[in-house]
Design an enzyme around this catalytic site. Structure first.
Site, PDB file in Angstrom:
ATOM      1  N   ARG A 160       0.986  -1.450   0.211  1.00 40.63           N
ATOM      2  CA  ARG A 160      -0.022   0.011  -0.311  1.00 40.63           C
ATOM      3  C   ARG A 160       0.401   1.513  -0.117  1.00 40.63           C
ATOM      4  NH1 ARG A 160      -1.518   2.542   4.265  1.00 40.63           N
ATOM      5  NH2 ARG A 160      -1.649   0.049   5.377  1.00 40.63           N
ATOM      6  N   TYR A 198     -16.776  15.791 -17.239  1.00 43.78           N
ATOM      7  CA  TYR A 198     -17.163  14.267 -16.800  1.00 43.78           C
ATOM      8  C   TYR A 198     -18.498  14.538 -15.409  1.00 43.78           C
ATOM      9  CZ  TYR A 198     -16.866   9.627 -14.987  1.00 43.78           C
ATOM     10  OH  TYR A 198     -17.467   8.508 -14.650  1.00 43.78           O
ATOM     11  N   ASP A 239      -7.858  18.150 -16.376  1.00 42.87           N
ATOM     12  CA  ASP A 239      -8.474  16.605 -16.589  1.00 42.87           C
ATOM     13  C   ASP A 239      -7.604  16.675 -17.702  1.00 42.87           C
ATOM     14  OD1 ASP A 239      -9.507  14.367 -17.766  1.00 42.87           O
ATOM     15  OD2 ASP A 239     -10.915  15.004 -15.984  1.00 42.87           O
ATOM     16  N   LYS A 286      -8.500   4.672 -20.359  1.00 36.99           N
ATOM     17  CA  LYS A 286      -9.211   5.768 -21.349  1.00 36.99           C
ATOM     18  C   LYS A 286      -7.777   5.449 -21.795  1.00 36.99           C
ATOM     19  CE  LYS A 286     -12.559   6.557 -19.500  1.00 36.99           C
ATOM     20  NZ  LYS A 286     -12.596   6.362 -17.643  1.00 36.99           N
TER      21      LYS A 286
END
Length: 381
Positions: free
Chosen positions: A49, A102, A174, A199
């Site tokens: 982690r 978005y 973004d 993406k």
């Protein structure tokens, strides 16, 4: 000497394995790491982690491509956004974002942060005067998305960075639609770049991920702590798959752009199309700005269907090479109906997508096949 983008995409963070000489670094599929005595970490690794060599290789690659000094790789794009916003915001702070972002980003702030006292406002980011007018003393974040999802609005990153910094705000861009190959917001003055690596960076519709890139050490430290404390990291396999995909990003983005430019130009002449939203078209608002701040115009196109909502739905459901699905940026072409798919959460708000708009993610298939598929579906309307 600064290396070419494609060279960095292939080699940044990708040193060969020193034990075997393997050209491709191995996947470190391990949850924990043996210590040289209590607190004696090998290479700084303790528990996955907190750090993993495979994730680190992706982060080095991402930082290089975006021109930043720090990158963090997350389980999803929204996890990256959440960590960044939690690192920056406190109750009473104001977030100003574009009115065509978005739907998931708007939902995250509106449904998760505003109940805790954060104020959210949207405005037209392509209009700098409206942005200036919406700035408050409490504005802490300017959230920019360019090209925007799904109406392909183009915002002036450099100008917005000046406005944001004058107000003491963090300017976030973004960059998912453009990818680092087509646009580098940090070089234009942005403080942080956000990606859904699912993406274009992932590019094959087989991996989820998100990323933050910045050259601000304080933001990186704070967001990194949130990531460590809350645990929204990318797993080794997902990180490795993303690294692999990024190596072909430049050639893929060129083909996406080639195909989209042909399709947009042809569909702009079709009787069934009311409007084509694509920054590569000279008549698109923001075309000149996009040409200035982007290398090319990318593979995303939205279409306003002349026959209205029902015709748009029929069109979205009748293509064959273009497959009906959410997401974007993969090598295969996708079609979606944002009003009820990607942007369903913003219906009834300023961000609501017109009901006669469909969105295309243009893949890298043969352009004649893609164009033929779309024209056949449109001719049936």
């Amino acid at each position: 000497m600064t290396q070419d983008f494609s060279t960095r995409a292939i080699h940044a963070g990708q040193d060969f394995d020193p034990t075997t000489g393997a050209v491709i670094p191995p996947i470190y599929q391990s949850s924990t790491f043996v210590q040289d005595g209590i607190g004696g970490f090998r290479g700084g690794y303790e528990y996955a982690r907190g750090g993993n060599p495979t994730r680190d290789s992706l982060q080095t690659q991402l930082a290089s491509l975006e021109g930043g000094s720090h990158a963090l790789s997350f389980a999803t794009g929204l996890a990256a956004e959440d960590a960044l916003l939690r690192a920056i915001l406190r109750p009473g702070d104001h977030v100003l974002m574009g009115n065509d972002v978005y739907g998931g980003t708007h939902r995250l702030v509106n449904r998760m942060f505003t109940p805790w006292g954060v104020e959210l406002e949207t405005t037209e980011f392509s209009d700098l005067e409206r942005v200036r007018a919406a700035i408050r003393p409490s504005t802490k974040v300017l959230w920019v998305e360019t090209p925007s999802n799904p109406l392909m609005k183009i915002s002036d990153i450099a100008a917005l960075a000046e406005i944001g910094h004058a107000a003491g705000a963090v300017v976030v861009v973004d960059n998912t639609f453009a990818s680092p190959y087509l646009q580098n917001p940090l070089a234009l003055g942005a403080d942080v770049v956000v990606h859904s690596t699912t993406k274009y960076l992932g590019g094959h519709s087989d991996v989820l991920g998100g990323a933050l890139v910045t050259s601000d050490a304080e933001i990186a430290e704070k967001a990194g702590f949130v990531q460590f404390a809350a645990g929204a990291i990318s797993a080794p396999m997902e990180a490795w798959l993303t690294v692999r995909s990024i190596k072909t990003l430049a050639v893929r983005m060129e083909r996406h752009s080639d195909n989209a430019e042909v399709i947009a130009a042809r569909l702009a002449q079709h009787r069934a199309i009311e409007r084509v939203y694509y920054p590569g078209l000279p008549e698109h608002p923001g075309h000149e700005l996009a040409a200035k701040q982007m290398r090319r115009f990318g593979g995303m196109i939205s279409l306003a269907i002349a026959g209205g909502p029902e015709a748009a739905r029929r069109f979205a459901e009748s293509t064959s090479v273009f497959q009906l699905a959410e997401s974007l940026g993969g090598v295969e072409s996708l079609i979606s109906y944002p009003h009820e798919m990607t942007h369903a959460s913003v219906r009834g708000t300023e961000l609501a997508v017109p009901e006669h708009v469909v969105r295309l993610s243009v893949g890298i298939e043969g352009v004649d096949d893609l164009l033929g598929d779309l024209l056949e579906a449109l001719d049936r309307l």
